[in-house]
Design a protein around this motif. Structure first.
Motif, PDB file in Angstrom:
ATOM      1  N   MET A   1       0.741  -1.124   0.101  1.00 36.46           N
ATOM      2  CA  MET A   1      -0.021  -0.022  -0.111  1.00 36.46           C
ATOM      3  C   MET A   1       0.926   1.270  -0.098  1.00 36.46           C
ATOM      4  SD  MET A   1      -3.484  -0.613   2.063  1.00 36.46           S
ATOM      5  CE  MET A   1      -2.741  -0.843   3.723  1.00 36.46           C
ATOM      6  N   ALA A   2       1.760   1.293  -0.813  1.00 33.05           N
ATOM      7  CA  ALA A   2       2.943   2.381  -0.821  1.00 33.05           C
ATOM      8  C   ALA A   2       2.067   3.540  -1.702  1.00 33.05           C
ATOM      9  CB  ALA A   2       4.181   1.952  -1.317  1.00 33.05           C
ATOM     10  N   LEU A   3       2.879   4.593  -1.445  1.00 31.35           N
ATOM     11  CA  LEU A   3       2.201   5.838  -2.439  1.00 31.35           C
ATOM     12  C   LEU A   3       2.736   5.598  -3.930  1.00 31.35           C
ATOM     13  CD1 LEU A   3       2.710   8.687  -0.170  1.00 31.35           C
ATOM     14  CD2 LEU A   3       0.618   7.399  -0.386  1.00 31.35           C
ATOM     15  N   THR A   4       1.856   5.936  -4.838  1.00 30.77           N
ATOM     16  CA  THR A   4       2.205   5.783  -6.382  1.00 30.77           C
ATOM     17  C   THR A   4       3.053   6.850  -6.550  1.00 30.77           C
ATOM     18  OG1 THR A   4       0.638   6.914  -7.083  1.00 30.77           O
ATOM     19  CG2 THR A   4       0.026   4.400  -6.932  1.00 30.77           C
ATOM     20  N   LYS A   5       3.939   7.079  -7.523  1.00 34.82           N
ATOM     21  CA  LYS A   5       4.547   8.122  -7.983  1.00 34.82           C
ATOM     22  C   LYS A   5       3.767   9.481  -8.301  1.00 34.82           C
ATOM     23  CE  LYS A   5       8.473   5.805 -10.531  1.00 34.82           C
ATOM     24  NZ  LYS A   5       9.042   5.711 -11.600  1.00 34.82           N
ATOM     25  N   GLU A   6       2.647   8.884  -8.777  1.00 29.66           N
ATOM     26  CA  GLU A   6       1.657  10.276  -9.003  1.00 29.66           C
ATOM     27  C   GLU A   6       1.365  11.158  -7.669  1.00 29.66           C
ATOM     28  OE1 GLU A   6       1.062   7.212 -10.341  1.00 29.66           O
ATOM     29  OE2 GLU A   6       2.011   7.804 -12.270  1.00 29.66           O
ATOM     30  N   GLU A   7       0.924  10.234  -6.676  1.00 30.85           N
ATOM     31  CA  GLU A   7       0.524  10.801  -5.629  1.00 30.85           C
ATOM     32  C   GLU A   7       1.719  11.415  -4.525  1.00 30.85           C
ATOM     33  OE1 GLU A   7      -2.864   7.412  -4.024  1.00 30.85           O
ATOM     34  OE2 GLU A   7      -0.567   7.031  -3.742  1.00 30.85           O
ATOM     35  N   LYS A   8       2.790  10.814  -4.814  1.00 28.09           N
ATOM     36  CA  LYS A   8       4.141  11.412  -4.334  1.00 28.09           C
ATOM     37  C   LYS A   8       4.387  12.776  -4.939  1.00 28.09           C
ATOM     38  CE  LYS A   8       6.492   7.348  -2.725  1.00 28.09           C
ATOM     39  NZ  LYS A   8       7.709   6.538  -2.989  1.00 28.09           N
ATOM     40  N   MET A  31       3.404  13.148   3.305  1.00 27.06           N
ATOM     41  CA  MET A  31       3.415  11.900   2.817  1.00 27.06           C
ATOM     42  C   MET A  31       2.989  10.854   3.877  1.00 27.06           C
ATOM     43  SD  MET A  31       6.323  11.443   0.133  1.00 27.06           S
ATOM     44  CE  MET A  31       6.590  12.604  -1.301  1.00 27.06           C
ATOM     45  N   LEU A  32       3.377  11.039   4.953  1.00 30.39           N
ATOM     46  CA  LEU A  32       3.136  10.100   6.315  1.00 30.39           C
ATOM     47  C   LEU A  32       1.545  10.083   6.497  1.00 30.39           C
ATOM     48  CD1 LEU A  32       6.145  10.632   8.674  1.00 30.39           C
ATOM     49  CD2 LEU A  32       5.595   8.463   7.328  1.00 30.39           C
ATOM     50  N   THR A  33       1.172  11.294   6.566  1.00 31.31           N
ATOM     51  CA  THR A  33      -0.325  11.380   6.749  1.00 31.31           C
ATOM     52  C   THR A  33      -1.055  10.635   5.645  1.00 31.31           C
ATOM     53  OG1 THR A  33      -0.026  13.610   7.718  1.00 31.31           O
ATOM     54  CG2 THR A  33      -2.310  13.294   7.097  1.00 31.31           C
ATOM     55  N   LYS A  34      -0.805  10.685   4.253  1.00 34.48           N
ATOM     56  CA  LYS A  34      -1.326  10.173   3.300  1.00 34.48           C
ATOM     57  C   LYS A  34      -1.425   8.480   3.477  1.00 34.48           C
ATOM     58  CE  LYS A  34      -3.198   9.849  -1.049  1.00 34.48           C
ATOM     59  NZ  LYS A  34      -4.317  10.431  -1.507  1.00 34.48           N
ATOM     60  N   ARG A  35      -0.183   7.811   3.938  1.00 30.74           N
ATOM     61  CA  ARG A  35       0.042   6.687   4.069  1.00 30.74           C
ATOM     62  C   ARG A  35      -0.753   6.105   5.184  1.00 30.74           C
ATOM     63  NH1 ARG A  35       5.989   5.034   4.432  1.00 30.74           N
ATOM     64  NH2 ARG A  35       4.847   3.058   4.717  1.00 30.74           N
ATOM     65  N   ILE A  36      -0.949   7.085   6.549  1.00 30.65           N
ATOM     66  CA  ILE A  36      -1.717   6.520   7.517  1.00 30.65           C
ATOM     67  C   ILE A  36      -3.108   6.323   7.116  1.00 30.65           C
ATOM     68  CG2 ILE A  36      -2.482   7.622   9.865  1.00 30.65           C
ATOM     69  CD1 ILE A  36       0.498   8.697  10.100  1.00 30.65           C
ATOM     70  N   ASN A  37      -3.540   7.525   6.418  1.00 30.99           N
ATOM     71  CA  ASN A  37      -5.082   7.349   6.098  1.00 30.99           C
ATOM     72  C   ASN A  37      -5.298   6.273   5.291  1.00 30.99           C
ATOM     73  OD1 ASN A  37      -5.414   9.806   7.387  1.00 30.99           O
ATOM     74  ND2 ASN A  37      -5.204  10.896   5.523  1.00 30.99           N
ATOM     75  N   GLN A  38      -4.539   5.719   4.475  1.00 33.68           N
ATOM     76  CA  GLN A  38      -4.625   4.647   3.567  1.00 33.68           C
ATOM     77  C   GLN A  38      -4.589   3.351   4.726  1.00 33.68           C
ATOM     78  OE1 GLN A  38      -1.408   4.380   0.897  1.00 33.68           O
ATOM     79  NE2 GLN A  38      -2.563   5.725  -0.765  1.00 33.68           N
ATOM     80  N   LEU A  39      -3.900   3.262   5.488  1.00 33.59           N
ATOM     81  CA  LEU A  39      -3.855   2.234   6.386  1.00 33.59           C
ATOM     82  C   LEU A  39      -5.100   2.282   7.270  1.00 33.59           C
ATOM     83  CD1 LEU A  39      -0.145   1.678   7.559  1.00 33.59           C
ATOM     84  CD2 LEU A  39      -1.614   0.104   6.488  1.00 33.59           C
ATOM     85  N   VAL A  40      -5.402   3.302   7.708  1.00 37.36           N
ATOM     86  CA  VAL A  40      -6.795   3.539   8.550  1.00 37.36           C
ATOM     87  C   VAL A  40      -7.850   2.765   7.833  1.00 37.36           C
ATOM     88  CG1 VAL A  40      -8.497   5.014   9.401  1.00 37.36           C
ATOM     89  CG2 VAL A  40      -5.891   5.465  10.051  1.00 37.36           C
ATOM     90  N   ASP A  41      -7.841   3.053   6.341  1.00 36.78           N
ATOM     91  CA  ASP A  41      -9.178   2.431   5.440  1.00 36.78           C
ATOM     92  C   ASP A  41      -9.210   1.085   5.400  1.00 36.78           C
ATOM     93  OD1 ASP A  41     -10.040   5.110   5.436  1.00 36.78           O
ATOM     94  OD2 ASP A  41      -9.430   5.601   3.314  1.00 36.78           O
ATOM     95  N   HIS A  42      -7.814   0.734   5.281  1.00 39.02           N
ATOM     96  CA  HIS A  42      -7.549  -0.659   5.131  1.00 39.02           C
ATOM     97  C   HIS A  42      -7.988  -1.435   6.458  1.00 39.02           C
ATOM     98  CE1 HIS A  42      -5.514  -4.672   4.348  1.00 39.02           C
ATOM     99  NE2 HIS A  42      -4.860  -4.444   5.463  1.00 39.02           N
TER     100      HIS A  42
END
Length: 89
Positions: A1-8, A31-42
């Protein structure tokens, strides 16, 4: 669930000092906030995924340390960043 190049790239242009800024604290926190939000949804779907839950806690701790650093050294940027990211409600 890493960030894509476009998101980065999108995060870099929005929060960075320049377009290729990857090392500033503001970009790293965003970037950490974006990854945290993705993990919370997961984790809302996969409640028993304890490995991802541990990773989430590590990311939250890392973001917390970066925010503390930013708050000490650049209080104005800290206030602006937490408002833009919607942290500390």
């Amino acid at each position: 669930m890493a960030l894509t190049k476009e998101e980065k790239q999108e995060i870099r242009t929005e929060y960075g000092l320049s377009e290729n800024d990857t090392g500033s604290t503001q970009v790293q926190v965003a970037m950490l906030t974006k990854r945290i939000n993705q993990l919370v949804d997961h984790l809302k779907i996969h409640k028993h995924d304890y490995t991802s839950q541990r990773g989430l806690l590590k990311l939250v701790g890392q973001r917390r340390r970066m925010l503390a650093y930013l708050r000490r050294n650049e209080p104005d940027n800290y206030q602006e960043l937490i408002q833009r990211l919607g942290l500390r409600r």
